[in-house]
Design an enzyme around this catalytic site. Sequence first.
Site, PDB file in Angstrom:
ATOM      1  CG  ASP A   1       5.529  43.639 -49.874  1.00  0.00           C
ATOM      2  OD1 ASP A   1       6.587  44.237 -49.609  1.00  0.00           O
ATOM      3  OD2 ASP A   1       4.866  43.837 -50.911  1.00  0.00           O
TER       4      ASP A   1
ATOM      5  CG  HIS B   1       1.790  46.412 -48.348  1.00  0.00           C
ATOM      6  ND1 HIS B   1       1.961  46.692 -49.688  1.00  0.00           N
ATOM      7  CD2 HIS B   1       1.484  45.074 -48.286  1.00  0.00           C
ATOM      8  CE1 HIS B   1       1.769  45.572 -50.390  1.00  0.00           C
ATOM      9  NE2 HIS B   1       1.468  44.589 -49.563  1.00  0.00           N
TER      10      HIS B   1
ATOM     11  CG  HIS C   1      -2.688  43.100 -48.184  1.00  0.00           C
ATOM     12  ND1 HIS C   1      -3.012  42.173 -49.149  1.00  0.00           N
ATOM     13  CD2 HIS C   1      -1.373  43.352 -48.362  1.00  0.00           C
ATOM     14  CE1 HIS C   1      -1.941  41.859 -49.848  1.00  0.00           C
ATOM     15  NE2 HIS C   1      -0.927  42.576 -49.403  1.00  0.00           N
TER      16      HIS C   1
ATOM     17  CG  HIS D   1       5.124  38.107 -49.444  1.00  0.00           C
ATOM     18  ND1 HIS D   1       5.600  37.714 -50.675  1.00  0.00           N
ATOM     19  CD2 HIS D   1       4.195  39.067 -49.674  1.00  0.00           C
ATOM     20  CE1 HIS D   1       4.961  38.402 -51.621  1.00  0.00           C
ATOM     21  NE2 HIS D   1       4.106  39.228 -51.050  1.00  0.00           N
TER      22      HIS D   1
HETATM   23 ZN   LIG Z   1       1.050  42.593 -49.968  1.00  0.00          ZN
END
Ligand SMILES: [Zn+2]
Length: 215
Positions: A26, A77, A81, A171
């Site tokens: 992510d 995503h 954010h 991530h």
């Molecule tokens: Zn995130």
Amino acid sequence: MMGLDLIFGSSVERGPKSRRIYLTFDDGPNERATPAILETLAGERVPAAFFMVGDHVRRFPMLARRVADAGHEIGNHTEHHRKLLLLDRRTVRRELESAHEAIVGETGVRPRTFRAPHGHRSIFLKSIAADLRYTVFGWTFGVFDTALPGVETIRRRVRKRLRPGAIVLLHDGDGYDPKGDRMQTALALPEIIKDARERGYEFGSLAELHNGTHS
Ligand SMILES: [Zn+2]
């Protein structure tokens, strides 16, 4: 979790209970960590999904394209954010649509998946995700790699939590800081893959889990 699903719509949080796991990254793309992760995945022939922040895609379009060209799944995503939970419908829609446009525009790939920042889904998400024909994904476990606990700790936490069908949250970027450091995750990845294989796991693509058929 049926009650929450009624409010927020369904999300896929694990795959079928086979010896298969799903790696997800992510908050990228990121100039240092994303190329390093792509290199490891290519060398090991492992598929993964990258849930990208639209604003980062616009900043690093070549990196987004490299992820797409390598055949990995690209997910939405949001543009900035943002935690969706308390945002109004129009803002949630704009967050999803802007990131969608950034990904399509820069990679030529139409994303089919969405993951909410911090897992904070919105009551408006279900209809907006349906309009974009997205499958909404959560995760089975994360390892708090964003807190930079060290390469070995990241590796050990993944090894401890591995289970059949797990969707693993890692991530390759920082949701807010385009220059955020995620090299610990990148450096842990070769050992994460090795550990999983030693335990008899293989790596699947989230595309297998679209539309929530295994949720
Ligand atoms: Zn995130």
